[in-house]
Design a protein around this motif. Structure first.
Motif, PDB file in Angstrom:
ATOM      1  N   PRO A  70     -34.383  -9.241 -34.128  1.00  0.00           N
ATOM      2  CA  PRO A  70     -33.973  -7.835 -34.038  1.00  0.00           C
ATOM      3  C   PRO A  70     -33.268  -7.311 -35.284  1.00  0.00           C
ATOM      4  CG  PRO A  70     -32.540  -9.197 -32.702  1.00  0.00           C
ATOM      5  CD  PRO A  70     -33.662 -10.072 -33.173  1.00  0.00           C
ATOM      6  N   GLU A  71     -32.759  -8.202 -36.120  1.00  0.00           N
ATOM      7  CA  GLU A  71     -32.098  -7.771 -37.361  1.00  0.00           C
ATOM      8  C   GLU A  71     -33.035  -7.887 -38.557  1.00  0.00           C
ATOM      9  OE1 GLU A  71     -29.219  -6.259 -37.107  1.00  0.00           O
ATOM     10  OE2 GLU A  71     -29.379  -6.681 -34.972  1.00  0.00           O
ATOM     11  N   GLY A  72     -34.325  -8.112 -38.303  1.00  0.00           N
ATOM     12  CA  GLY A  72     -35.288  -8.307 -39.379  1.00  0.00           C
ATOM     13  C   GLY A  72     -35.902  -7.033 -39.932  1.00  0.00           C
ATOM     14  N   PHE A  73     -35.395  -5.875 -39.513  1.00  0.00           N
ATOM     15  CA  PHE A  73     -35.942  -4.603 -39.977  1.00  0.00           C
ATOM     16  C   PHE A  73     -35.264  -4.178 -41.275  1.00  0.00           C
ATOM     17  CE2 PHE A  73     -36.591  -4.661 -35.414  1.00  0.00           C
ATOM     18  CZ  PHE A  73     -37.924  -4.291 -35.313  1.00  0.00           C
ATOM     19  N   PHE A  74     -36.074  -3.747 -42.241  1.00  0.00           N
ATOM     20  CA  PHE A  74     -35.550  -3.269 -43.514  1.00  0.00           C
ATOM     21  C   PHE A  74     -36.208  -1.933 -43.830  1.00  0.00           C
ATOM     22  CE2 PHE A  74     -35.130  -7.844 -43.596  1.00  0.00           C
ATOM     23  CZ  PHE A  74     -33.796  -7.979 -43.952  1.00  0.00           C
ATOM     24  N   LEU A  75     -35.389  -0.990 -44.192  1.00  0.00           N
ATOM     25  CA  LEU A  75     -35.858   0.354 -44.502  1.00  0.00           C
ATOM     26  C   LEU A  75     -35.633   0.596 -45.987  1.00  0.00           C
ATOM     27  CD1 LEU A  75     -37.021   2.885 -43.242  1.00  0.00           C
ATOM     28  CD2 LEU A  75     -34.706   3.605 -42.688  1.00  0.00           C
ATOM     29  N   HIS A  76     -36.708   0.912 -46.698  1.00  0.00           N
ATOM     30  CA  HIS A  76     -36.645   1.123 -48.136  1.00  0.00           C
ATOM     31  C   HIS A  76     -36.975   2.583 -48.444  1.00  0.00           C
ATOM     32  CE1 HIS A  76     -36.526  -3.232 -48.713  1.00  0.00           C
ATOM     33  NE2 HIS A  76     -37.431  -3.275 -47.743  1.00  0.00           N
TER      34      HIS A  76
END
Length: 97
Positions: A70-76
Motif C-alpha cells: 500500500p505504500e508502493g505508490f509514487f507520484l511524479h
C-alpha cells in the motif's frame, strides 16, 4: 502557461516470503531504484491533476496486488514539453550506453 501532468507508478517487491517487505531507498524525498531486480513496476496512469491521481491511489489500495504494497505508490510531477535527462546517464560504473 506550462501544463503539469502526474505520472502514477506502483512498486511491488517480488518475494516468495509473504512477510518480506522491501526497504525504500530515499534521497531528498524521492525514491531511488538502484537495484530493482526483485521489484515489479506498474504505471497506473498519467493524470491532469494531483487530485485525480490521489483518488486513483485510494481506489487501487484495496485491489489485489496493490494492497500487498500500500505504500508502493509514487507520484511524479512533470511539465509537458520539458526535457528530462538532457545529458544522458551512466548505466553503471565504467559502462556507457
Amino acid at each position: 502557461m506550462n501544463q503539469i501532468v502526474y505520472l502514477l507508478v506502483h512498486r511491488h517487491h517480488i518475494s516468495l516470503d509473504p512477510d518480506d517487505v522491501a526497504s525504500d531507498f530515499m534521497e531528498g524525498g524521492e525514491p531511488l531504484f538502484w537495484d530493482d531486480s526483485e521489484d515489479d513496476f506498474k504505471v497506473l496512469g498519467l493524470y491532469s491533476s494531483r487530485q485525480l491521481a490521489e483518488e486513483r491511489i485510494e481506489r487501487a489500495r484495496s485491489l489485489p496486488g496493490f494492497r500487498r504494497s500500500p505504500e508502493g505508490f509514487f507520484l511524479h510531477e512533470y511539465t509537458v514539453g520539458e526535457a528530462h535527462w538532457p545529458h544522458g546517464f551512466r548505466a553503471s560504473e565504467g559502462v556507457d550506453g
